[in-house]
Design a protein around this motif. Structure first.
Motif, PDB file in Angstrom:
ATOM      1  N   LEU A   1       0.846  -1.200   0.000  1.00  0.00           N
ATOM      2  CA  LEU A   1       0.000   0.000   0.000  1.00  0.00           C
ATOM      3  C   LEU A   1       0.874   1.240   0.000  1.00  0.00           C
ATOM      4  O   LEU A   1       1.794   1.362   0.812  1.00  0.00           O
ATOM      5  CB  LEU A   1      -0.902   0.004   1.236  1.00  0.00           C
ATOM      6  CG  LEU A   1      -1.796   1.230   1.432  1.00  0.00           C
ATOM      7  CD1 LEU A   1      -2.896   1.263   0.368  1.00  0.00           C
ATOM      8  CD2 LEU A   1      -2.403   1.237   2.830  1.00  0.00           C
ATOM      9  N   PHE A   2       0.596   2.169  -0.925  1.00  0.00           N
ATOM     10  CA  PHE A   2       1.363   3.414  -1.029  1.00  0.00           C
ATOM     11  C   PHE A   2       0.592   4.580  -0.414  1.00  0.00           C
ATOM     12  O   PHE A   2      -0.629   4.532  -0.299  1.00  0.00           O
ATOM     13  CB  PHE A   2       1.671   3.723  -2.501  1.00  0.00           C
ATOM     14  CG  PHE A   2       2.765   2.873  -3.080  1.00  0.00           C
ATOM     15  CD1 PHE A   2       4.102   3.227  -2.928  1.00  0.00           C
ATOM     16  CD2 PHE A   2       2.451   1.708  -3.775  1.00  0.00           C
ATOM     17  CE1 PHE A   2       5.107   2.430  -3.458  1.00  0.00           C
ATOM     18  CE2 PHE A   2       3.453   0.908  -4.310  1.00  0.00           C
ATOM     19  CZ  PHE A   2       4.788   1.271  -4.146  1.00  0.00           C
ATOM     20  N   PRO A   3       1.284   5.646  -0.029  1.00  0.00           N
ATOM     21  CA  PRO A   3       0.590   6.842   0.456  1.00  0.00           C
ATOM     22  C   PRO A   3      -0.341   7.401  -0.621  1.00  0.00           C
ATOM     23  O   PRO A   3      -0.012   7.387  -1.810  1.00  0.00           O
ATOM     24  CB  PRO A   3       1.737   7.826   0.741  1.00  0.00           C
ATOM     25  CG  PRO A   3       2.957   6.981   0.901  1.00  0.00           C
ATOM     26  CD  PRO A   3       2.752   5.799  -0.005  1.00  0.00           C
ATOM     27  N   GLY A   4      -1.523   7.861  -0.200  1.00  0.00           N
ATOM     28  CA  GLY A   4      -2.462   8.465  -1.142  1.00  0.00           C
ATOM     29  C   GLY A   4      -3.073   7.479  -2.116  1.00  0.00           C
ATOM     30  O   GLY A   4      -3.552   7.880  -3.183  1.00  0.00           O
ATOM     31  N   GLU A   5      -3.085   6.189  -1.772  1.00  0.00           N
ATOM     32  CA  GLU A   5      -3.635   5.157  -2.652  1.00  0.00           C
ATOM     33  C   GLU A   5      -4.866   4.521  -2.013  1.00  0.00           C
ATOM     34  O   GLU A   5      -4.909   4.283  -0.813  1.00  0.00           O
ATOM     35  CB  GLU A   5      -2.589   4.068  -2.901  1.00  0.00           C
ATOM     36  CG  GLU A   5      -3.111   2.901  -3.752  1.00  0.00           C
ATOM     37  CD  GLU A   5      -2.105   1.773  -3.901  1.00  0.00           C
ATOM     38  OE1 GLU A   5      -2.104   1.145  -4.960  1.00  0.00           O
ATOM     39  OE2 GLU A   5      -1.336   1.527  -2.954  1.00  0.00           O
ATOM     40  N   VAL A   6      -5.878   4.275  -2.846  1.00  0.00           N
ATOM     41  CA  VAL A   6      -6.997   3.426  -2.443  1.00  0.00           C
ATOM     42  C   VAL A   6      -6.766   2.063  -3.090  1.00  0.00           C
ATOM     43  O   VAL A   6      -6.855   1.925  -4.311  1.00  0.00           O
ATOM     44  CB  VAL A   6      -8.361   4.009  -2.862  1.00  0.00           C
ATOM     45  CG1 VAL A   6      -9.492   3.067  -2.448  1.00  0.00           C
ATOM     46  CG2 VAL A   6      -8.575   5.385  -2.244  1.00  0.00           C
TER      47      VAL A   6
ATOM     48  N   LYS B   1      -7.371  10.538   0.694  1.00  0.00           N
ATOM     49  CA  LYS B   1      -6.366  10.121  -0.296  1.00  0.00           C
ATOM     50  C   LYS B   1      -5.483  11.311  -0.693  1.00  0.00           C
ATOM     51  O   LYS B   1      -4.249  11.195  -0.773  1.00  0.00           O
ATOM     52  CB  LYS B   1      -7.091   9.545  -1.517  1.00  0.00           C
ATOM     53  CG  LYS B   1      -6.195   9.180  -2.685  1.00  0.00           C
ATOM     54  CD  LYS B   1      -7.040   8.655  -3.838  1.00  0.00           C
ATOM     55  CE  LYS B   1      -6.186   8.494  -5.092  1.00  0.00           C
ATOM     56  NZ  LYS B   1      -6.972   7.975  -6.230  1.00  0.00           N
ATOM     57  N   ALA B   2      -6.112  12.472  -0.894  1.00  0.00           N
ATOM     58  CA  ALA B   2      -5.361  13.667  -1.270  1.00  0.00           C
ATOM     59  C   ALA B   2      -4.415  14.113  -0.148  1.00  0.00           C
ATOM     60  O   ALA B   2      -3.388  14.751  -0.410  1.00  0.00           O
ATOM     61  CB  ALA B   2      -6.330  14.799  -1.618  1.00  0.00           C
ATOM     62  N   GLU B   3      -4.737  13.765   1.092  1.00  0.00           N
ATOM     63  CA  GLU B   3      -3.888  14.113   2.232  1.00  0.00           C
ATOM     64  C   GLU B   3      -2.767  13.101   2.449  1.00  0.00           C
ATOM     65  O   GLU B   3      -1.976  13.240   3.378  1.00  0.00           O
ATOM     66  CB  GLU B   3      -4.742  14.215   3.495  1.00  0.00           C
ATOM     67  CG  GLU B   3      -5.743  15.364   3.467  1.00  0.00           C
ATOM     68  CD  GLU B   3      -6.651  15.370   4.685  1.00  0.00           C
ATOM     69  OE1 GLU B   3      -6.399  14.567   5.613  1.00  0.00           O
ATOM     70  OE2 GLU B   3      -7.598  16.162   4.723  1.00  0.00           O
ATOM     71  N   GLY B   4      -2.731  12.039   1.614  1.00  0.00           N
ATOM     72  CA  GLY B   4      -1.648  11.066   1.713  1.00  0.00           C
ATOM     73  C   GLY B   4      -1.980   9.831   2.534  1.00  0.00           C
ATOM     74  O   GLY B   4      -1.107   8.980   2.753  1.00  0.00           O
ATOM     75  N   VAL B   5      -3.222   9.725   3.006  1.00  0.00           N
ATOM     76  CA  VAL B   5      -3.614   8.531   3.750  1.00  0.00           C
ATOM     77  C   VAL B   5      -3.733   7.359   2.771  1.00  0.00           C
ATOM     78  O   VAL B   5      -4.279   7.503   1.675  1.00  0.00           O
ATOM     79  CB  VAL B   5      -4.964   8.756   4.478  1.00  0.00           C
ATOM     80  CG1 VAL B   5      -5.431   7.475   5.182  1.00  0.00           C
ATOM     81  CG2 VAL B   5      -4.842   9.900   5.477  1.00  0.00           C
TER      82      VAL B   5
END
Length: 514
Positions: free
Chosen positions: A27-32, A189-193
């Motif tokens: 899982l990468f930052p900002g990825e669903v 997602k835009a915040e990097g979660v």
């Protein structure tokens, strides 16, 4: 870019079950990142290991490239990992703010008193970040399921979560609520979660996810980009085979005996003059939007809720049903949409659940249970319905949703019920298990059982039904033959308010019942 989460070669076993075998995930930052697989594929187990609910037997978990040993949910939260379960974990008597910060409440007066003002302000700040209009002082038990889910997300964000795991988050939401949830997911997602999204709804995954990882039988199958991968390809990876969705010609059952007839059922505003007939060997689909009254009709006929008026006729004889026990004695079974709450004793084994409605059949001298006979009966249904379980002694809570649903069906078959109400029979189960439930329902109908199938999925209604009854605001607004009906036809009736429907609906319901 360094992944937020890397899982490699992870194994996990339970008694009699190898749940995970060399499982992988990234899982990468900002990825669903959607995680898919049939029930029992291991996806929930994998995420529970990541969330510290289960401990791995072997393998590696890396958080931002560093090895992590996640031995508890608290350890996971300290690493910024939160999970939102399908069954929400909130306290209805507390406010939204109190649920978010329970155990971590701000204090005043040298730590002796709770600071309710600071508590509510902190919750309001999180709601503002989510663009959510919600009073922090609102009691959670008074909120809709959608709003309760938003409180769960806010609770996760209060831990400064960088990884958010969502397990079937839209199971109980309508379209408007799903759109609101997706808006919040896109903002996070835009915040990097990084968001792990577990769902069986293909249209949702296509809309919200960036990548899809598929698991099967506890093992990693593949990871693919969502946009460029077809739904059929994902399904094929999930089940290891292609599934045919074609509907065979609908037989004419108009000459079959009517086994159940209801006339002018009434219960406050929930059920208003509902009348229909159900024939032997027929699957009557009940369609309608949320709150249309479909479940209320089923529960009233089953004796779970009282009626204000109307008649119920079973096999030509007027009957009075005041309780579920009355209904069962008349050969009527009801499979609730909430199988864990109303359909199963999840802490008991498979055999006990199957024979529960007909225990008297297994008594010697009306006193002693014949354990051997119970086991033989249970094994017969396990084989007949192809229930995947290590044995009839396995606790039901360890089985997948699809197999739990089969156990509910088995218990009503063991009770020899001729009339069966299936309320959302495939909710929360995967496409492979759905296909097996469909085959089972068709087999039961072929054997002469009469089935009412309530479903919110229009393709399912169209595929499975011989006839389709549509409800809106507590009334039957029309009836359609399944052969030739379209989703547009159903939605037209599902949104037809009572002022428009009286004459045409009465003619349809009282006339030919193909």
């Amino acid at each position: 870019m360094t992944p937020l989460v890397t899982i490699r070669d992870l194994d996990k076993s339970f008694p009699g079950v190898k749940a995970l075998k060399k499982a992988r995930f990234e899982l990468f930052p900002g990825e669903v990142h959607a995680l898919m697989g049939e029930n029992g594929a291991g996806k929930s187990t994998l995420m529970k290991v990541l969330a510290g609910i289960y401990q791995k037997d072997s393998g590696d978990i890396l958080i931002e490239g560093r090895p992590a040993d996640i031995r508890s949910p608290r350890a996971a939260k300290d690493l910024g990992i939160s999970i939102i379960h399908q069954e929400l974990n909130l306290m209805n008597e507390l406010t939204a703010a109190q649920n978010i910060f329970i155990g971590r409440e701000p204090k005043r007066a040298m730590g002796l008193l709770l600071d309710e003002g600071a508590l509510n302000r902190a919750a309001a700040d999180i709601f503002s970040r989510m663009n959510l209009t919600l009073d922090p002082r609102a009691e959670v038990g008074e909120l809709t399921v959608a709003m309760q889910q938003m409180v769960e997300i806010a609770k996760a964000l209060s831990f400064k979560s960088r990884v958010l795991i969502m397990d079937e988050p839209t199971a109980a939401l309508n379209k408007a609520e799903i759109a609101e949830l997706f808006g919040i997911i896109r903002q996070l997602k835009a915040e990097g979660v990084g968001i792990v999204y577990i769902s069986h709804k293909m249209d949702e995954l296509k809309e919200i996810s960036d990548r899809v990882t598929v698991m099967r039988d506890g093992e990693y199958v593949d990871t693919v980009p969502t946009e460029s991968t077809s739904v059929d390809a994902i399904i094929s990876m999930m089940v290891g085979r292609s599934l045919t969705e074609t509907k065979t010609d609908v037989p004419d059952l108009s000459s079959h005996d009517v086994v159940l007839e209801v006339r002018n059922l009434r219960r406050s505003n929930a059920i208003q003059d509902v009348s229909f007939k159900l024939r032997k060997g027929e699957i009557l689909g009940f369609a309608g939007l949320m709150g249309a009254g479909r479940t209320e009709v089923a529960r009233a006929i089953f004796g779970a809720d009282p009626l204000d008026g109307g008649d119920i006729i079973v096999r030509g004889q007027p009957v009075t049903i005041r309780s579920p026990q009355d209904a069962v004695r008349l050969g009527i079974g009801y499979l609730s949409e909430d199988r864990k709450r109303y359909g199963l004793a999840t802490g008991m084994d498979v055999a006990a659940n199957i024979v529960m409605p007909c225990l008297r059949k297994f008594l010697s001298l009306n006193m002693v249970l014949r354990a051997r006979a119970i086991r033989e009966a249970a094994r017969s249904y396990i084989k007949q319905l192809r229930i995947k379980t290590p044995s009839d002694a396995q606790e039901v809570r360890f089985l997948s949703g699809g197999n739990q649903q089969k156990i509910v069906i088995a218990k009503w078959l063991a009770r020899d019920c001729e009339i069966l109400f299936f309320d959302e029979p495939t909710r929360g189960i995967d496409v492979g298990a759905k296909n097996e439930i469909y085959k089972l329902l068709n087999t039961l109908a072929t054997q002469g059982r009469a089935i009412v199938m309530i479903s919110s999925e229009l393709p399912e209604i169209l595929r499975m039904s011989h006839r389709i009854a549509v409800m809106c605001e507590g009334r039957l607004t029309g009836e359609l033959p399944a052969d030739g009906a379209t989703q547009e036809d159903i939605m037209r009736l599902a949104t037809r308010r009572h002022s428009l429907m009286a004459d045409s609906s009465n003619a349809a319901i009282g006339g030919s019942t193909t």
